[in-house]
Scaffold this active site. Structure first.
Site: not given
Lengths: 438, 438
Positions: B75, B135
């Site tokens: 991500d 994250e």
């Protein structure tokens, strides 16, 4: 109600003067109003300015008859935050005796009372209208127009309805207004946005620095404004004035605002803080990530809008100088600060006992069955000070709104009873003026 | 460059985990990476979470062979402010030896180095990948996954590339990371937006109050964080550690940031402030009117995002408790304050001299022709502390980015030389590990 239909039309024009995209709509509002005045026998002139036009209109029934100059504005505040409006801001609706729309109270609705009052009126009074489209952005072009057109604007009295009654069912005459000094502050730190992990500890953070500035502008404990010299021009209200003041229902005000305390400057009553003390308020702030969730950024810049309400004898330009110098002195190392002056307006005090004020007091008492109260107002109508200086005649401030009209906020409204009684009082004022003169 | 083409594909997927509208894109990035690993002989599993899936993949060449677990995230951060990107954030381009795209450095590009290093590699090393899609929003679901899958994740070493080299041409091993505590603060005043003229002097102003809070959170003069108890857990770096540290070129850093000073906590060097001192930074602020021109409003509410970087042995939950209690105690009368905890991550210190760190140091020296420097990092990888606790094996933090990669900012980039040498060093690490074990 016959006076209502055209007003709904007037309110449906989104004449937001601060929005460059609405320039055409602002003009449309001026043209619309000009047409209505022509239908009442006025000669109208549209005076172009670099931004929005000034509408001047006059109906001279007889040389030498008393002359009334009405001032108002056909522009309105922006409507955001749009999502908080219960009905669309430019689709006016009447609900429970109230008219909801942007501009209903400030100022289209109140201005309209002065137009509607003339319908079928045969009093021998000359009437002039001076209507601008830049009030909400500080009337940048009206003062010059007023100074250059003193002869044209000459009148025996100036009537202005762009304010509020003190309370419901309380006819009100206003003799003082606060001034305004509006600034925009930009603060820059690093040359680009930074990751707060990689650079937190060495990077300037303009949001943090705005916080430091705000805390140094107004003392948290005392509510005092900390700009050196800021209070120097402030003239305390006279004892006679204080005796004129009605008493403020502080509990009702708290309920209206939904607060348990009324925060403000230490040592002054809420009423004095609203009418006779200057204030400072940030009106907007921005910087960094405002979206959903988290973003660990240290932004390169942040900014805020900051305005001060001023009282006699503070001067907006002088206050802007003081504020700018103070902000620049406060700016911590590692930051660049820029101040942009958005607009200003002088505070004003008029004579609460001038002949036209006495005449309007009689008209109000006839219509409402009770004498008016005398107030100052916390808001600013920049042109009032200009008109006072340029024309040198008494000014009658007849507010037809109410404190809960949601000016500059979602769901602005005007109570129809105040519109109706306002129209009746203005008509009566014209009749008394024609009969008795000043 | 053969490794580059698929990476460009990976980077073109806008897998912004904080944006609910991009949920499908985040998933697409996981699926894409899974396909690439399958092509290299991995068995892959997509583990669903309430938000974005965790990709687990393994290639077991021989029971008993040394096992490497690679952690990374697919991500990325939001791309705003979009207008400051020189090329579109999700249309990767190579220019002057640099790869520009959101995620180029954080972390798709660095993660890709560990995939590309396996191409044609025959070293007898078992490899596992643990790749998450959350994250950038604080890894809310990974810790539980790690704790529940200890057996599956079992390895002799954990390799992570999600950080930066100390300087260009300076191979770097990182043995410490800061933690994170991220809060959102909402402040309410009156029940509705108010006109600053009509109510200035009695109305709470949440923007002003945010300023007072910010000034009480961090001392302007000393840069100290003023939350009571905040510094209590802070462990000072050892003398041996300080001797390991490279020296920071402060002048170069100032030039990079475009500042004349590096503001921060009094009494500590910039390097210590970045690596071994906790910090506090507002990451976003909003309230009132942010548009063109002026609007004289006192807003009903305002808010800010506020994050703290933590160092050993501070605990994010405990710090959040302290901050929340302090903010609530500071909240002036007339305001309502609410604190939302967005995410946190524990700080971590690892052994700079563990056997796999020594092995990676040799690999780096062979590839770069010079030994690595040892650093801490100011950023946070929340899962590192979790992996350390759950697996109990050494962790090698091999940053392939650079401090000027524009993480979390416009124009994120990765220098291709670091990608290439990173891939070579990781390959060499696998070979050394197969030959020599730990």
């Amino acid at each position: 109600m016959k006076v209502l239909e055209p007003l709904l039309e007037f309110l449906s024009i989104p004449s937001v003067s601060t929005d460059p995209a609405r320039k055409g709509e602002v003009r449309r509002a001026a043209l619309w109003l000009g047409e209505r005045l022509k239908a009442l026998g006025f000669a109208t002139e549209l005076h172009e300015t670099p931004l929005h036009p000034i509408l001047y209109a006059e109906r001279i029934v007889e040389e030498g008859a008393p002359t009334v100059l009405v001032y108002g504005h056909y522009d309105v505040q922006p409507e955001d935050p749009l999502e908080l409006w219960e009905t669309p801001p430019f689709a006016p609706v009447v609900k429970d005796g109230r008219l909801y729309a942007r501009g209903a109270s400030d100022d289209k609705g109140q201005l309209w009372a002065h137009v509607a009052a003339l319908e079928g009126l045969s009093a021998r009074v000359n009437v002039k209208f001076l209507v601008e489209g830049e009030e909400e952005i500080g009337s940048p072009h009206l003062p010059a127009f007023v100074r250059e057109n003193r002869e044209k604007l000459r009148a025996d009295v100036v009537l202005i309805s762009d304010g509020a009654m003190f309370a419901p069912h309380t006819p009100t005459l206003t003799y003082g207004l606060r001034g305004l000094c509006y600034l925009e502050v930009h603060l820059k730190g690093a040359r680009r946005d930074l990751h707060s992990g990689a650079f937190g500890g060495v990077a300037p953070n303009p949001i943090q620095a705005l916080g430091w500035l705000l805390a140094r502008l107004k003392d948290e404990r005392t509510g005092k404004i900390l700009i050196p010299g800021f209070y120097e021009g402030v003239r305390p209200p006279s004892e006679e004035e204080r005796r004129l003041w009605p008493s403020l229902d502080e509990e009702a005000l708290k309920r209206e605002l939904g607060v348990e305390v009324l925060p403000g400057e230490e040592g002054y009553s809420p009423l004095e803080r609203l009418w006779a003390r200057p204030t400072l308020d940030p009106n907007g702030i921005w910087g960094g990530y405002q979206g959903e969730g988290s973003k660990t950024v240290i932004p390169a810049e942040a900014g805020m809008k900051l305005s001060m309400r001023l009282v006699p004898d503070q001067d907006p330009e002088a206050v802007a100088d003081l504020a700018e110098a103070y902000l620049k002195a406060l700016c911590p190392p590692g930051y660049q600060l820029a101040v942009k002056r958005l607009h200003g307006g002088k505070p004003v005090l008029t004579d609460p006992h001038s002949p036209p004020m006495r005449l309007m007091a009689r008209a109000l008492e006839e219509v409402w069955g009770r004498p008016p109260v005398y107030t100052r107002e916390g808001g600013t109508i920049p042109v009032v000070a200009e008109l006072k200086e340029a024309l040198g005649v008494p000014i009658v401030l007849l507010g037809l709104g109410l404190p809960d009209d949601n000016l500059h906020a979602p769901n602005e409204k005007l109570d129809l009873v105040n519109l109706e009684k306002g129209i009746a009082a203005i008509r009566r004022f014209h009749e008394l003026l024609a009969q008795e003169g000043l």
